[in-house]
Structure formats: C-alpha cells, structure tokens
Enzyme design. Sequence first.
Site, short mmCIF file in Angstrom:
data_model
loop_
_atom_site.label_atom_id
_atom_site.label_comp_id
_atom_site.label_asym_id
_atom_site.label_seq_id
_atom_site.Cartn_x
_atom_site.Cartn_y
_atom_site.Cartn_z
N THR A 362 0.87 -1.13 -0.26
CA THR A 362 -0.19 -0.49 0.25
C THR A 362 1.01 1.11 0.43
O THR A 362 2.16 0.85 0.44
CB THR A 362 -0.87 -0.77 1.20
OG1 THR A 362 -1.36 -1.62 0.92
CG2 THR A 362 -1.35 0.83 1.72
N SER A 433 -11.23 -1.98 5.82
CA SER A 433 -10.03 -1.54 5.65
C SER A 433 -9.17 -1.72 7.09
O SER A 433 -9.36 -1.07 8.30
CB SER A 433 -9.75 -0.54 5.24
OG SER A 433 -8.52 0.07 4.35
O1 DON Z 1 -7.33 -1.77 3.16
C1 DON Z 1 -5.94 -2.56 3.75
O2 DON Z 1 -6.21 -2.51 4.64
C2 DON Z 1 -5.50 -3.12 3.00
N1 DON Z 1 -5.48 -3.77 1.53
C3 DON Z 1 -4.34 -3.02 3.15
C4 DON Z 1 -3.45 -3.55 2.37
C5 DON Z 1 -1.59 -3.20 2.71
O3 DON Z 1 -1.40 -2.16 3.62
C6 DON Z 1 -1.22 -3.74 2.08
N2 DON Z 1 0.70 -4.12 2.63
N3 DON Z 1 0.69 -4.66 3.15
#
Ligand code: DON
Length: 556
Positions: A362, A433
């Site tokens: 992310t 999320s």
């Molecule tokens: O929104 C969320 O919680 C996840 N899609 C976040 C993913 C994320 O941070 C990927 N990194 N490790």
Amino acid sequence: MRGWPDRWPYPAGSGGVSAPTAMVATTDRYASDVGVAALRAGGSAVDAAIAVSFALAVVNPEAGNLGGGGLLLVRTAEGEVASLDFRSRAPLSATRDMFVGPGGVATDRSLHGHLAAAVPGSVQGMWEAHSRFGILPWAALVEPAVGLAMGFVIGKRFLRSLIAPIVDELRRFPSSATVFLPGGRVPGAGETLRQPELAATLAGIRDAGPDGFYRGATADRIVDEMRRGGGLIAHEDLASYEAVWRDPLTISYRGHTIITMPPPSSGGVVLAQTSHLLDPFSLSALDWQGAEHIHLMAEAWKRAFADRNQRLGDPDFVHLPTEELTSPEHGELRGRGISRERATPSGEIVALKGGGREGNHTTHFSIVGPDGDAVAVTTTLNTWYGSKLVVEGTGVLLNNDMDDFTIASGLPNYFGLIQGEANAIEPGKRMLSAMTPTIVLGDERPDGPLLIVLGSAGGPRIITTIFQVLSSVLDHGMDLATAISAPRFHHQHLPDEIAHEPNGLRAGVGERLRSMGHQVVAKEEAWGDVHAIGVNEHGVLRGVSDPRRGGVAVGF
Ligand code: DON
C-alpha cells in the site's frame, strides 16, 4: 540506543529532512517533487496530495494507483477536519460466496485476476478532494503524472517490487507484462519505463475529470476487459461510484488529540480501543519493548482486533458499534481481563482459529502545506500490483481489494484475518480496511498545534505500527524518526501469536513472553512503510520516511 536489539538493522533516528515552511513525504522522489511543485505554485496541501497521488500511480505502480482506492484525512490550519473515503466497492453483481469453491474452500480468485477487482475509487476521490479543498486547476495537478507516464527513470523501490513470484504472476496477463516487463524482461535500474497507454488514460482524466475514467473510452475498456476475463465490473458500477466524506474519529491520548479514520477503515476504531485498553497501565513507566510492554500491547490488540474482525464493516451497509467500541467505558470493560503476568488465549476472547501471511503493498504519504494545512493519504491496490491485471489499452492496473472482505466464513484472508458477517460481500459494499491516515495535535484542543502527520502500508499491521510509533513518541518521549526506525510487534487476535520483525526482539524478551503464555513468532520480513511529518516546538517540519523501504521527504 537503550532498548534497541543487538542485531536490529535500522539505527535510531535514521532518516529525516527538516524544512521551515512545507513538507511532502512520500515513497518516491518524483512524487515528492511533484507535490512540492504544486505547493510552490500556490496550491493547497490537498492540491499537492492530488498531484502526488496521480504521480504515484505512475512511478510506484505496485501500490500507487488509478485502479484501487484509498482514504484521505485533512486538517486545515483553521482546525477544520475532514476525511474522504474513496475505498473501492464490490461490483453490483458481486455475491457473498463468490470466492468459495467446491467443498467450501476459498479459491485464490479474490487475489488474482478479473474477479479480484473491486470498483476503483481513486480518481473520484481525487476529484471530490479537489472540489472541496482545491485551489489550482485540476488539469495542472494531473499533468505531471501524464509526463511521468511518458517515461520515468526506474529506481530501487520499483525494482525491489519485481520479485520473482510477482513477475510470474504479471506474466499471466500479457497486458500487464507488456507494461512492467518491456521486451519480456525485468527492466534494470536507470532504464526508462514508458507507459504510453497510461499516459493517454491520464490525459483523458486531466481533460474530462472523472468522466475520463468512469465513462467513455476508459470505462468501455475496463468493462470489455471484465467480459473477456469473467470479471464483474460493469458500466453501472463505474458510473455510480461515489467517494464519501465522513467525520473523522478523534481520540484523546495522553494530553494529545489523535484525529484518524472512521469505518470502513478499522484503523481509528482499533487505535481508540487500544489507547483506552492501555490507559490504566502507565506505558511510560515500563521498560520500552521489554516483555511487559510488549505483553500489554499484545493483550490490548488481541481484544481490539477480536472486536474489529467480528463487528466492523461498511457503515453504509451494517449498523456499526463504532461509538460503543471507541468509548472509554468499553475499553475499561474489555481491559478488565488483562493480566500483567499472563497471556489470555485468543480462544477465550472469541473462539476462532487462524493463520497468517505478510506483505507491504500500500502507499502512504503525508503533506504539510505552507499555510499549515495537513493531509495524510493512504491508497491501496491491496497486495503488490493488486490483481496483477492491467486493463488492456489503458495501462491501468486493477486492485484485488475484494480479498479484504470476509471471503469465506472462518477462513483467513491474505493477511490472516478471520472476519465476520459485518464484512461479508454485498453488492456495492466497501470492504473493511486497516488503512489509518492519522494526524496528531500537540494538546487536547481541537485547534491545538499540529504535531504529527503519518500513516503506513502493512495490512492489519498498519494499525499496530501507527500505535507503536505514536506511543513511542507520546508515552516514551522518543523522536519521530527513532520511533519509526524501532522494531515492531503485532497481534491481530487470530492467529494467537505475537509477531515480531526479524532481529527485532531484545535478548531474553522472547523467553519471558513465552513464559507468560504467548506464542512468539519471528516473521521473515520487516513490515510497515511509514511516511510521516513531525512539527517541533519552533514550528520546524521534519519529514521522515521509514528506513525499511526508503522514501523521499522534500521540504522548503
Ligand atoms: O485496506 C487494507 O486494509 C489493505 N488492503 C491494505 C493493504 C496493505 O496495506 C498492503 N500492505 N501490506
């Protein structure tokens, strides 16, 4: 540094850039420069965030995106706060058990390919943010990304994202391989990556706003791609997508105000609960990252995540107990069972089982503008390169956010989360999320001075990362850069284990935690990717990027 494990690779206080007026801290030099240029041209901090976000979709393609979603938190110098939810949504034809295969087992289709993609929110989100807080013309904010898509020089972060398993998955989709593996091979450092189709898509967004993405030629191509590959996103999904302004959550913590993200992020609720659960224990008096300190944090997270995993979801679809969960009374009630000496088995908190995997996919960035406005933005494709699918003819990589839903009852998702009914798939619903863009004030007044702007990648570990960074600063008096460099721990209720980063545990602490009844598990890789800005008592800004993956803060 006292409390630093012997073989911990990141020195205390590593990283950081100071400037008197404004700061942009992102994963990437190009993106930070684009943000600074917007500020220097008289743009607001939100203008800079929009320009950065489009730039990251080009230069940080494993996570920055047009084809995903995110969350934006803003606090103006006058004290106005707002949070924008541009999280992706399930397509209108999505069904609850769409990822359950024969025999009730979960398929991998929530992670790879067409079906994994939820309706993207990023472009609409940037448009909404601009409508409310923008000063510069929209086109001027998208234009730098168009230029970068015509060609940018590849750096280390991009190359490190092209690890073998990812390359293999990208090869499954010729439209993706064409973009990221030009000539069929992994490009080298210093080469120029050209994404002409993405440039054309961005030019359409520059000229027509969100209609350049959600209607017209790009929308047609997305829908055609879905038809070819058995995906669900239809014209109606794109045309009806809306970003939503929500009231941020505010937490009082040790004489400070923490402003953070409400559902459909679980970040704010878990942060609030964690802080209330730990309130009776004076963390500042504890040996920092000694066994008792880690034990108490784990006990708090275990309880907060048990509630999160079962009870949170999209507030537009399920009635959420947000007020209850974030109240000091609930924290006090939940916290009564915490013993200073013994771990409470997760099964006694809620009886479920789990397993876990890790990753960092992310992107977060933080901005403080010359007028003192602060913006924290976290966006995601979910895992690296999301679904791995580039929509043919557009250069747009689609997310695999669908995996953030409860994909099958009782089974863990990619991040090992076992979630409940509140987060079940429904048409048009947003998946829960963990993204936690957060702003901290120096005191308890809503118009108090800005102290920290931060956020991170890391799936559910985002929340525990943010808590630890904030607690190290606010409870233990650590400087921001040191707090970000410090080892991290994590517990998410299930699996019932304290995870720690490699070499992140001080000698003797693991044994002591085990004797208290904890499973203690060293993970193979460090996690989190914090990009933060701190403000000192003289008003000087300090931009800090996580040493784990690097980044570039640029100020003036
Ligand atoms: O929104 C969320 O919680 C996840 N899609 C976040 C993913 C994320 O941070 C990927 N990194 N490790």
